[in-house]
Every structure is written in structure tokens, then in C-alpha cells.
Write an enzyme that holds these catalytic residues in place. Structure first.
Site, PDB file in Angstrom:
ATOM      1  N   ASP A   1      37.384  36.086  58.519  1.00 32.86           N
ATOM      2  CA  ASP A   1      36.831  35.214  57.480  1.00 32.86           C
ATOM      3  C   ASP A   1      35.832  34.263  58.130  1.00 32.86           C
ATOM      4  O   ASP A   1      35.970  33.921  59.310  1.00 32.86           O
ATOM      5  CB  ASP A   1      37.928  34.423  56.778  1.00 32.86           C
ATOM      6  CG  ASP A   1      37.533  33.977  55.371  1.00 32.86           C
ATOM      7  OD1 ASP A   1      38.115  34.486  54.399  1.00 32.86           O
ATOM      8  OD2 ASP A   1      36.638  33.110  55.239  1.00 32.86           O
TER       9      ASP A   1
ATOM     10  N   ASN B   1      36.047  42.974  51.602  1.00 33.76           N
ATOM     11  CA  ASN B   1      36.450  42.087  50.522  1.00 33.76           C
ATOM     12  C   ASN B   1      35.629  40.799  50.442  1.00 33.76           C
ATOM     13  O   ASN B   1      35.545  40.192  49.374  1.00 33.76           O
ATOM     14  CB  ASN B   1      37.930  41.741  50.704  1.00 33.76           C
ATOM     15  CG  ASN B   1      38.407  40.674  49.757  1.00 33.76           C
ATOM     16  OD1 ASN B   1      38.751  40.939  48.611  1.00 33.76           O
ATOM     17  ND2 ASN B   1      38.448  39.435  50.229  1.00 33.76           N
TER      18      ASN B   1
ATOM     19  N   TYR C   1      24.530  38.013  42.115  1.00 33.88           N
ATOM     20  CA  TYR C   1      25.928  38.444  42.137  1.00 33.88           C
ATOM     21  C   TYR C   1      26.080  39.797  41.446  1.00 33.88           C
ATOM     22  O   TYR C   1      26.681  40.729  41.991  1.00 33.88           O
ATOM     23  CB  TYR C   1      26.800  37.392  41.449  1.00 33.88           C
ATOM     24  CG  TYR C   1      28.277  37.698  41.503  1.00 33.88           C
ATOM     25  CD1 TYR C   1      29.048  37.293  42.577  1.00 33.88           C
ATOM     26  CD2 TYR C   1      28.909  38.394  40.466  1.00 33.88           C
ATOM     27  CE1 TYR C   1      30.403  37.570  42.645  1.00 33.88           C
ATOM     28  CE2 TYR C   1      30.254  38.676  40.520  1.00 33.88           C
ATOM     29  CZ  TYR C   1      30.997  38.264  41.606  1.00 33.88           C
ATOM     30  OH  TYR C   1      32.345  38.549  41.671  1.00 33.88           O
TER      31      TYR C   1
ATOM     32  N   VAL D   1      39.905  37.004  38.495  1.00 34.92           N
ATOM     33  CA  VAL D   1      41.141  36.938  39.278  1.00 34.92           C
ATOM     34  C   VAL D   1      41.461  35.465  39.545  1.00 34.92           C
ATOM     35  O   VAL D   1      40.566  34.672  39.867  1.00 34.92           O
ATOM     36  CB  VAL D   1      41.008  37.706  40.607  1.00 34.92           C
ATOM     37  CG1 VAL D   1      42.339  37.713  41.352  1.00 34.92           C
ATOM     38  CG2 VAL D   1      40.515  39.129  40.361  1.00 34.92           C
ATOM     39  N   ASP D   2      42.724  35.115  39.436  1.00 34.13           N
ATOM     40  CA  ASP D   2      43.145  33.733  39.619  1.00 34.13           C
ATOM     41  C   ASP D   2      43.141  33.388  41.106  1.00 34.13           C
ATOM     42  O   ASP D   2      44.163  33.409  41.787  1.00 34.13           O
ATOM     43  CB  ASP D   2      44.546  33.535  39.032  1.00 34.13           C
ATOM     44  CG  ASP D   2      44.969  32.073  39.044  1.00 34.13           C
ATOM     45  OD1 ASP D   2      44.118  31.200  39.328  1.00 34.13           O
ATOM     46  OD2 ASP D   2      46.165  31.800  38.779  1.00 34.13           O
ATOM     47  N   THR D   3      41.949  33.084  41.617  1.00 33.91           N
ATOM     48  CA  THR D   3      41.751  32.711  43.015  1.00 33.91           C
ATOM     49  C   THR D   3      40.874  31.455  43.054  1.00 33.91           C
ATOM     50  O   THR D   3      40.278  31.070  42.042  1.00 33.91           O
ATOM     51  CB  THR D   3      41.055  33.832  43.812  1.00 33.91           C
ATOM     52  OG1 THR D   3      39.704  33.959  43.341  1.00 33.91           O
ATOM     53  CG2 THR D   3      41.788  35.163  43.657  1.00 33.91           C
TER      54      THR D   3
END
Length: 275
Positions: free
Chosen positions: A40, A105, A171, A204-206
């Protein structure tokens, strides 16, 4: 970890692994028996208006992977920098000795930004995916054991959703571009028994979605267009969990999907079909 685990003896290279979907994928694959090379950036990008992951987040991922029974090597690296990314992978290869799974990812969502947002989102979300696959190919091919690559796209890679600012357009363009990369790599790598697929989540709940800025962006689009933004899923759920994406990835990289390659897999609560 039991030798009967579906991914026992395998090693997975995951970008954007410090939190959110990347963390969920790392933990799920570890629970299935894989060792993890987790990468990351753990730093801020100026065009991104919400906080990105930190070194502490990456350390938490390492703790959760180990708790799930997996070994892990973590490195801070920028997917925009191919040599830096290759060095991070090399550190994992030095520790584990092989590579079987790649999950590209890492991604950002610099909505409501100008030219700098376009450049950054293309560089991270598309070129970064390309770099991730490229640094992994030599090892996968040399090993001669096949492999599984999953590129994390979005429903924005299948339909034209989003705003008209350059960050939003970038995006959607990047997420569509991932589909082209996936299909080309699937053909290119098939002779080596390396499978390549893409996953396309709805919201997505992020932390990338659940923040004040993103909520403001949705309100801005409503004001800009004069109509509410239809981001509603067909199934009665506002957002899915990161674990839902990780479950799809776990299936795609397993032997249960051994002849699945070149597919765009929506994990979208029906939003693409609804549109």
C-alpha cells in the site's frame, strides 16, 4: 494452516491492502491458506480529498492476516512507480519463494477534481493495475504452474455512471480500461495457464465511500444535473461489504474457478442489470 485449505501453499500479491477491500481480500485469502504480500502507498495523494491509508492501517492488516493463520510481508510502495512495486514484490518472493495469485486492488476516487485528478486516477487505477500485472508476469511464467490474476474494477467499468468533472470522468475511464487490460492479458497469458478476470463491485462500505466528501459529491451531481443520482441497487441494500468482494475474489483464484478466465464478474446487488 491445514494442508486441506483451498489455497494452502499459495502466495498472493495484493495492492491497496492496508484497509477496505484490499484488507478484506488479504484476510480472506489468508484464511483459505495463502501467504500474503501486502502493498500500500500509505501516504496522501494531493488530488484525493479524503484521507488515504496509513502505515498503522497496513500494520493492522498484518495483524489480521496473522490472526487468520497466514504469513505476511508488508511493504509501502506506489503502484505508479513500477520499479518500486517490483522491489516490494521481490521482498515477498525472498520470504515465500513463489507467487500464485495477484489481486490488483489499489485505487483512488478523486471526484470533483480538475486535470490533476484525471492524471492521478488514471495513473493509480489503470497504469497502477498494469504495473501490478507486469511485475508479476515474469515469476508466474517462469514457475510454469499457472496462476490467477484478479483486477478490481467497479460497476463504473461496465456502465457510464459518475459526474462530469475530470476526476469522475477519469475514474470511469480507468475502470473501463481495466476491462480491456483484463481481456488482453487473459488471452496473452492463457498459454501459460494463467487466468485473468475482473471484479466489478457496486458501492462498498469502505473509507473510500463512507466519508463526508463522497456524500457531498453525490449531492453535487444532483444539483448539477437537476435530478437525484440513481445509485440505488436492485437488491434492497445501500452498499455491500468488503467481505462480499473478497469472497468473489477467493472463488476466482481457487481451483473451483480453474477454467474461468476473461470474465467481468459484477458483485453489484443488481445495479448493472437495473440500469
Amino acid at each position: 494452516m491445514s494442508d486441506t485449505a483451498p489455497l494452502s501453499g499459495k502466495v498472493a500479491f495484493i495492492t491497496g491492502a492496508a484497509r477496505g477491500q484490499g484488507r478484506a481480500e488479504a484476510v480472506r485469502l489468508a484464511a483459505d491458506g495463502a501467504d500474503i504480500i501486502a502493498v500500500d502507498l500509505c501516504a496522501q495523494i494531493a488530488s484525493v480529498p479524503y484521507p488515504l491509508a496509513t502505515p498503522d492501517d497496513l500494520a493492522t492488516t498484518a495483524e489480521l492476516v496473522e490472526k487468520a493463520g497466514g504469513r505476511i510481508v508488508t511493504r509501502q510502495a506506489d503502484v505508479r512507480d513500477e520499479p518500486e512495486l517490483a522491489a516490494a514484490l521481490a521482498a515477498g518472493l525472498d520470504e515465500f519463494g513463489r507467487l500464485d495469485i495477484v489481486v490488483a486492488n489499489a485505487g483512488i476516487a478523486p471526484m470533483l477534481s480538475g486535470p490533476e485528478g484525471w492524471r492521478d486516477v488514471i495513473d493509480v487505477n489503470l497504469t497502477g493495475v498494469h504495473h501490478t500485472v507486469e511485475v508479476a508476469i515474469p515469476t508466474l511464467v517462469e514457475q510454469g504452474d499457472g496462476g490467477a490474476i484478479v483486477l478490481i474494477s467497479s460497476v463504473a467499468g461496465l456502465v457510464g455512471i459518475g459526474g462530469g468533472d475530470r476526476g469522475s470522468l477519469g475514474y470511469t475511464a480507468a475502470k473501463h480500461g481495466i476491462v480491456g487490460l483484463m481481456r488482453a492479458y487473459a488471452n496473452h497469458l492463457a498459454p501459460h495457464s494463467i487466468r485473468v478476470n475482473s471484479v466489478h463491485p457496486t458501492g462498498v462500505d469502505t473509507p473510500m465511500i463512507d466519508n463526508e466528501f463522497t456524500r457531498g459529491w453525490l449531492a453535487h451531481i444532483t444539483e448539477e444535473t437537476g435530478r437525484p443520482v440513481d445509485m440505488g441497487n436492485a437488491l434492497p441494500v445501500q452498499a455491500i461489504d468488503a467481505d462480499d468482494v473478497a469472497n468473489a475474489v477467493a472463488w476466482l483464484v481457487s481451483d473451483q474457478a480453474r477454467y474461468v478466465t476473461g470474465v467481468t464478474l459484477p458483485v453489484d446487488a443488481g445495479i448493472v442489470n437495473k440500469r
